[in-house]
Design a protein around this motif. Sequence first.
Motif, PDB file in Angstrom:
ATOM      1  N   LEU A  45     -23.676  40.357   1.536  1.00  0.00           N
ATOM      2  CA  LEU A  45     -23.908  40.969   0.225  1.00  0.00           C
ATOM      3  C   LEU A  45     -23.841  39.957  -0.917  1.00  0.00           C
ATOM      4  N   VAL A  46     -23.037  38.899  -0.753  1.00  0.00           N
ATOM      5  CA  VAL A  46     -22.916  37.904  -1.831  1.00  0.00           C
ATOM      6  C   VAL A  46     -23.734  36.646  -1.554  1.00  0.00           C
ATOM      7  N   GLY A  47     -24.532  36.667  -0.471  1.00  0.00           N
ATOM      8  CA  GLY A  47     -25.400  35.534  -0.184  1.00  0.00           C
ATOM      9  C   GLY A  47     -24.764  34.401   0.585  1.00  0.00           C
ATOM     10  N   ASN A  48     -23.601  34.652   1.208  1.00  0.00           N
ATOM     11  CA  ASN A  48     -22.931  33.620   2.003  1.00  0.00           C
ATOM     12  C   ASN A  48     -23.409  33.634   3.447  1.00  0.00           C
ATOM     13  N   ASP A  49     -23.140  32.563   4.152  1.00  0.00           N
ATOM     14  CA  ASP A  49     -23.201  32.590   5.601  1.00  0.00           C
ATOM     15  C   ASP A  49     -22.159  33.601   6.098  1.00  0.00           C
ATOM     16  N   GLU A  50     -22.469  34.305   7.181  1.00  0.00           N
ATOM     17  CA  GLU A  50     -21.553  35.330   7.680  1.00  0.00           C
ATOM     18  C   GLU A  50     -20.182  34.789   8.043  1.00  0.00           C
ATOM     19  N   ALA A  51     -20.095  33.492   8.345  1.00  0.00           N
ATOM     20  CA  ALA A  51     -18.830  32.898   8.777  1.00  0.00           C
ATOM     21  C   ALA A  51     -17.958  32.420   7.625  1.00  0.00           C
ATOM     22  N   ALA A  52     -18.400  32.583   6.390  1.00  0.00           N
ATOM     23  CA  ALA A  52     -17.614  32.098   5.242  1.00  0.00           C
ATOM     24  C   ALA A  52     -16.273  32.826   5.164  1.00  0.00           C
ATOM     25  N   ALA A  53     -15.286  32.144   4.615  1.00  0.00           N
ATOM     26  CA  ALA A  53     -13.949  32.726   4.485  1.00  0.00           C
ATOM     27  C   ALA A  53     -13.901  33.683   3.303  1.00  0.00           C
ATOM     28  N   GLY A  54     -13.223  34.811   3.517  1.00  0.00           N
ATOM     29  CA  GLY A  54     -12.964  35.776   2.463  1.00  0.00           C
ATOM     30  C   GLY A  54     -11.501  36.162   2.476  1.00  0.00           C
ATOM     31  N   VAL A  55     -11.182  37.275   1.836  1.00  0.00           N
ATOM     32  CA  VAL A  55      -9.800  37.752   1.775  1.00  0.00           C
ATOM     33  C   VAL A  55      -9.705  39.085   2.503  1.00  0.00           C
ATOM     34  N   GLU A  56      -8.797  39.155   3.463  1.00  0.00           N
ATOM     35  CA  GLU A  56      -8.474  40.403   4.154  1.00  0.00           C
ATOM     36  C   GLU A  56      -7.229  40.981   3.486  1.00  0.00           C
TER      37      GLU A  56
END
Length: 290
Positions: A45-56
């Motif tokens: 949704l934000v245009g990143n590679d699917e493997a990018a780090a986010g916050v859980e």
Amino acid sequence: MRALEVLRPGPLALVQDLGRPGYAHLGVPPSGALDVPALKLANRLVGNDEAAAGVECLFGGLRLRATTSCTIAVTGPAVTVEVDGRAVGSHSPVWLAAGQVVAIGAPATGLRCYLAVSGGIAVDAELGSRSRDVLSEIGPAPLKTGDVLPLGTPSLPGGADVVLPTAAPAELVVPVEPGPRAHWFEDLATGLAKTWTVTSESNRVGLRLDGAALVRRDEYAEKELPSEGLLTGAVQVPPNGLPVVFLADHPTTGGYPVAAVVRQASLPALAQARPGTLLRFHSSTKVWNR
């Protein structure tokens, strides 16, 4: 500096990507996001590679301030998302200006939400991953007030998604296959098919279940087992007969018998199972007590 400042972490907020598989020989669990499809969707949704780090974030409560303009998206169960107190909704890209504050509420169902930001969370990687492993304590520490999370360089927006948030059910039917020690237990398929309850002792290491204890067959009642390798989704049965379903931060070996293994496709649903959720195991195979 492109970054997000943590104003409030909520009950437990962790940096997660897709994990660090391949290090079991070093005693390192795979770790990574428990609800992998949710993190991948947020990144798309934000245009990143699917493997990018986010916050859980566990049960919401997360508040972050952007130091630069960026795009964020929150996925997982449907949840209230506000920017400077204005509701913007989950499961869609939201643009933030420098200085704006995003807040995630508590989901009505489910347990874990995922926040992705354009460029991804760019903390230092350990063993090829930015994920926090709560068992080995590898990776970035749980977020705390005042932390500043550096962001990577954003890429061009990706394709659109049709996003339909789902409600986590109050009862799960979880497909399993027989484990290597299925033959240790009396009428295992029937025992697993009974209703179990997720307990409050569950975490990223595993779901602990309460219910009618599984019973070992007489010839295995007192048998000990040397430690052997464990997979994510392994259903291990300690001496009390109450199963533990291992999740992404599970130990790499264990000395209790593994009676069954959860199919990988069901792991995201287990990531959203709150304490009190009812659960039944199901298998189409009849090969249980070989």
